[in-house]
Write an enzyme that holds these catalytic residues in place. Structure first.
Site, PDB file in Angstrom:
ATOM      1  N   TRP A   1       0.819  -1.207   0.000  1.00 55.13           N
ATOM      2  CA  TRP A   1       0.000   0.000   0.000  1.00 55.13           C
ATOM      3  C   TRP A   1       0.849   1.251   0.000  1.00 55.13           C
ATOM      4  O   TRP A   1       0.499   2.252  -0.639  1.00 55.13           O
ATOM      5  CB  TRP A   1      -0.982  -0.028   1.174  1.00 55.13           C
TER       6      TRP A   1
ATOM      7  N   ASP B   1      -1.227   7.011   6.281  1.00 51.24           N
ATOM      8  CA  ASP B   1      -2.311   6.078   5.986  1.00 51.24           C
ATOM      9  C   ASP B   1      -2.472   5.182   7.213  1.00 51.24           C
ATOM     10  O   ASP B   1      -1.640   4.327   7.486  1.00 51.24           O
ATOM     11  CB  ASP B   1      -1.949   5.247   4.751  1.00 51.24           C
TER      12      ASP B   1
ATOM     13  N   LYS C   1     -11.595  -1.671   8.541  1.00 50.56           N
ATOM     14  CA  LYS C   1     -10.794  -2.505   9.430  1.00 50.56           C
ATOM     15  C   LYS C   1     -11.271  -2.364  10.881  1.00 50.56           C
ATOM     16  O   LYS C   1     -11.606  -3.337  11.533  1.00 50.56           O
ATOM     17  CB  LYS C   1      -9.318  -2.119   9.353  1.00 50.56           C
TER      18      LYS C   1
END
Length: 355
Positions: free
Chosen positions: A100, A167, A191
């Protein structure tokens, strides 16, 4: 009973799911479904207002920051961050700690120069780089706080001389964070905060408005701030479920309490991985994630039989990412420690039968 260790969308509190399902039929006694009420109604505006207030309260967001609920996932923020913060003739700095982080820096290259200050790619991202220098002439420094695929996590955040962009998709609200140390925090909800479909953005107002490019309205943080996250129709249901989850977290005692629970869950599972002769961890000890516990078998031929036993015992979502293999137990906020002990029981049962 199922024990959900899936990496995302992740487990949500049962009471949140119950309340959300009821709202789908009749939202707060309106006689209408949450899915069909106007986002401009006083009922939904109250939901959005409470969600923003809960974010500020639980995360200790100081004055001078705006809280947004946007769409497009964290992957859209990979582009929106440089779109809003990186001048066309400027440079951004990135720490490469996984897939990511790599995708984020690739998006930034569309908007300006990108400097990778450090990377652990050569080890398949099994550790977090430590010895690097953040360039003071960059517009911002981007990091990924937790790496779901590889099971690594920044246990301490760097002190940055430039705006720090993070992030936090996979560990948002799982531990205490000093928001004042960051210029921008973003996180996909799916999440720890809610369902897929909404993305949380916390941005320091003073870092905006400094780029020389024209930014389309939907991609412009300042436009979204002025519109109160409602420049267009927001994802009402996802915001509502996120609000309920934040209520649940507050009722538990907040981030400080859940952080200690997460530390305990991670410790007992890592202890079993270290103790059990059939399994071994894959990440550097000091960088092991409290959210995504990755491990492999000493004998890879036993992986499929172990997964079969897990399935029989109601252990769900434990297969590792294809780029790493092995196993990944995601132990997000809503996963009770009883589920962790259920997994440990299966690991011990399997070891006993495969001596």
């Amino acid at each position: 009973m199922k024990h959900n260790f899936g990496a995302g969308p992740g487990i949500l509190p049962h009471e949140v799911l119950k309340q959300a399902s009821e709202a789908v039929i009749d939202f707060n006694g309106t006689g209408l479904s949450l899915l069909e009420i106007s986002h401009r109604s006083k009922e939904f505006e109250a939901v959005l207002d409470e969600a923003v207030l809960l974010v500020k309260e639980l995360f200790g967001v100081p004055e001078g920051y705006s809280v947004l609920f946007l769409q497009g996932g964290a992957s859209t923020q990979f582009a929106l961050a440089p779109y809003n913060l990186l001048p066309s003739t400027g440079k951004a700095a990135y720490l490469e700690t996984g897939v990511w982080a790599n995708k984020a820096l690739k998006e930034a290259k569309f908007f300006g120069e990108v400097e990778i200050v450090a990377s652990s790619k050569e080890s398949n991202f099994t550790y977090i780089p430590k010895d690097y220098t953040i360039p003071a002439d960059a517009a911002y420094f981007h990091i990924t706080s937790n790496n779901t695929i590889y099971g690594t996590q920044l246990q301490e955040f760097p002190k940055s001389p430039i705006p720090l962009v993070c992030d936090m998709s996979s560990d948002i609200f799982s531990r205490k964070v000093n928001v004042a140390d960051f210029g921008l925090i973003y996180a996909g909800a799916q999440k720890n905060m809610g369902p897929a479909g909404v993305t949380l953005v916390i941005v320091k107002d003073e870092i905006l408005g400094k780029v020389d490019r024209k930014i389309p309205a939907m991609f412009n943080y300042q436009v979204q701030i002025e519109g109160g996250s409602m420049y267009n129709t927001p994802p009402c249901f996802a915001i509502y479920v996120s609000m309920l989850t934040l209520r649940w977290l507050k009722a538990k005692g907040g981030v400080e309490v859940i952080e200690q629970e997460n530390i305990t869950k991670a410790r007992v599972l890592y202890d079993e991985i270290e103790r059990n002769p059939l399994f071994k961890p894959v990440c550097a000890t000091e960088d092991r994630s409290h959210m995504n516990v990755t491990f492999v078998m000493e004998n890879a031929e036993l992986e499929k039989p172990f997964l079969k036993l897990c399935d029989e015992r109601g252990i769900v979502g434990i297969k590792g990412h294809r780029s790493v293999g092995g196993f990944r137990a995601s132990i997000y906020n809503a996963l009770p420690i009883t589920s962790v002990y259920a997994l440990i029981d299966v690991m011990q049962e399997f070891a006993e039968s495969n001596k």
